[in-house]
Motif scaffolding. Sequence first.
Motif, short mmCIF file in Angstrom:
data_model
loop_
_atom_site.label_atom_id
_atom_site.label_comp_id
_atom_site.label_asym_id
_atom_site.label_seq_id
_atom_site.Cartn_x
_atom_site.Cartn_y
_atom_site.Cartn_z
N SER A 44 5.56 67.47 65.21
CA SER A 44 6.44 67.79 64.08
C SER A 44 7.91 67.94 64.44
CB SER A 44 5.96 69.08 63.38
OG SER A 44 4.65 68.91 62.92
N ARG A 45 8.33 67.43 65.59
CA ARG A 45 9.74 67.53 65.96
C ARG A 45 10.57 66.34 65.49
NH1 ARG A 45 10.37 68.85 72.06
NH2 ARG A 45 8.70 67.31 72.22
N CYS A 46 9.94 65.36 64.85
CA CYS A 46 10.64 64.19 64.31
C CYS A 46 11.42 63.46 65.41
CB CYS A 46 11.56 64.59 63.16
SG CYS A 46 10.74 65.41 61.79
N LEU A 47 10.74 63.13 66.49
CA LEU A 47 11.39 62.48 67.62
C LEU A 47 11.59 60.98 67.43
CD1 LEU A 47 9.42 64.22 70.51
CD2 LEU A 47 11.72 64.76 69.68
N PHE A 48 10.81 60.36 66.56
CA PHE A 48 10.84 58.90 66.44
C PHE A 48 11.75 58.45 65.30
CE2 PHE A 48 6.46 59.93 68.06
CZ PHE A 48 6.76 59.65 69.38
N ASP A 49 11.33 58.62 64.09
CA ASP A 49 12.14 58.30 62.91
C ASP A 49 12.42 59.60 62.19
OD1 ASP A 49 11.55 55.70 63.69
OD2 ASP A 49 10.12 55.35 62.08
N PHE A 50 13.60 59.73 61.59
CA PHE A 50 13.91 60.99 60.92
C PHE A 50 15.04 60.80 59.91
CE2 PHE A 50 16.45 60.97 64.81
CZ PHE A 50 17.72 61.24 64.32
N LEU A 51 15.12 61.76 59.01
CA LEU A 51 16.22 61.89 58.07
C LEU A 51 16.87 63.24 58.36
CD1 LEU A 51 17.49 60.45 55.56
CD2 LEU A 51 16.17 62.05 54.18
N GLU A 52 18.16 63.21 58.64
CA GLU A 52 18.93 64.41 58.96
C GLU A 52 19.92 64.65 57.84
OE1 GLU A 52 22.32 65.54 62.30
OE2 GLU A 52 20.95 63.88 62.66
N ILE A 53 19.98 65.87 57.32
CA ILE A 53 20.88 66.19 56.21
C ILE A 53 21.76 67.35 56.62
CG2 ILE A 53 21.04 66.87 53.78
CD1 ILE A 53 18.28 65.60 53.36
N ARG A 54 23.08 67.16 56.42
CA ARG A 54 24.07 68.19 56.79
C ARG A 54 24.95 68.55 55.60
NH1 ARG A 54 24.46 69.42 62.18
NH2 ARG A 54 23.09 68.16 63.48
N LEU A 63 23.67 71.97 59.73
CA LEU A 63 22.41 71.27 59.53
C LEU A 63 21.60 71.95 58.43
CD1 LEU A 63 20.41 69.05 60.53
CD2 LEU A 63 19.46 70.80 62.06
N ILE A 64 21.21 71.18 57.42
CA ILE A 64 20.31 71.66 56.37
C ILE A 64 18.87 71.43 56.80
CG2 ILE A 64 19.48 71.28 54.02
CD1 ILE A 64 22.37 70.69 53.23
N SER A 78 23.72 71.45 48.27
CA SER A 78 24.86 71.65 49.17
C SER A 78 25.62 72.91 48.76
CB SER A 78 25.80 70.43 49.11
OG SER A 78 26.46 70.37 47.87
N SER A 79 26.43 73.41 49.67
CA SER A 79 27.28 74.56 49.35
C SER A 79 28.69 74.11 49.02
CB SER A 79 27.30 75.56 50.51
OG SER A 79 27.95 74.99 51.62
N MET A 80 28.95 72.80 49.22
CA MET A 80 30.27 72.26 48.92
C MET A 80 30.11 70.88 48.31
SD MET A 80 31.47 71.70 52.88
CE MET A 80 31.13 73.39 53.33
N ASN A 81 31.18 70.11 48.27
CA ASN A 81 31.17 68.85 47.55
C ASN A 81 30.84 67.62 48.39
OD1 ASN A 81 33.79 69.62 48.60
ND2 ASN A 81 34.66 67.85 47.58
N TYR A 82 30.19 67.81 49.53
CA TYR A 82 29.76 66.71 50.39
C TYR A 82 28.36 66.95 50.94
CZ TYR A 82 34.54 64.90 50.75
OH TYR A 82 35.78 64.37 50.49
N LEU A 83 27.60 65.87 51.12
CA LEU A 83 26.37 65.88 51.90
C LEU A 83 26.44 64.69 52.86
CD1 LEU A 83 23.23 66.56 49.64
CD2 LEU A 83 24.09 67.96 51.51
N TRP A 84 26.21 64.96 54.13
CA TRP A 84 26.18 63.92 55.16
C TRP A 84 24.72 63.69 55.52
CZ3 TRP A 84 24.59 63.25 60.23
CH2 TRP A 84 25.18 62.20 60.95
N ILE A 85 24.28 62.42 55.46
CA ILE A 85 22.86 62.10 55.66
C ILE A 85 22.74 60.97 56.67
CG2 ILE A 85 20.78 61.27 54.49
CD1 ILE A 85 22.10 62.40 51.86
N ARG A 86 21.83 61.14 57.63
CA ARG A 86 21.57 60.12 58.64
C ARG A 86 20.09 59.78 58.63
NH1 ARG A 86 21.77 60.93 65.15
NH2 ARG A 86 21.74 58.73 65.73
N PHE A 87 19.80 58.48 58.57
CA PHE A 87 18.43 57.98 58.65
C PHE A 87 18.33 57.13 59.90
CE2 PHE A 87 15.29 54.62 57.19
CZ PHE A 87 14.18 55.41 57.43
N LYS A 88 17.51 57.56 60.86
CA LYS A 88 17.40 56.88 62.15
C LYS A 88 15.96 56.46 62.37
CE LYS A 88 18.90 57.14 66.92
NZ LYS A 88 18.91 55.72 67.04
#
Length: 125
Positions: A44-54, A63-64, A78-88
């Motif tokens: 469950s550590r998401c070492l291979f494929d993951f979605l990261e949301i900040r 990190l959310i 979000s707590s502000m007007n941006y969400l940064w998202i990475r799909f790897k």
Amino acid sequence: MLRSPYYPGNYPKNRDCVYLISQPVGKAIQLDFIDFDIEAAYDSRCLFDFLEIRDGDNENSTLIGHYCGGNVPETILSSMNYLWIRFKTDGSLQNKGFIANFSTIDVGCGGILRGSKMGKKLSLK
């Protein structure tokens, strides 16, 4: 709407996709997942494929969450007007990926302001 590449088909190998959701100052972002299927590690550590949301506008923002597997994540706010998202993704298994809707909600004040020069006056409406 936000979706992984080729959704609902399997996402491609070896991708590093970054998405930035940007809204006006005074707004927050609500992200609701409709479907979610990303390769998961056995521990469950998401070492291979993951979605990261900040919560912010870059990879150093708060990190959310770091998500993988088949469970649809809870609503993200979000707590502000941006969400940064990475799909790897890595070079092994590919799954269906994800699809999500985002909307804005009023927060009244606050957010990330940008100016092109120091000393430039910013007007807020």
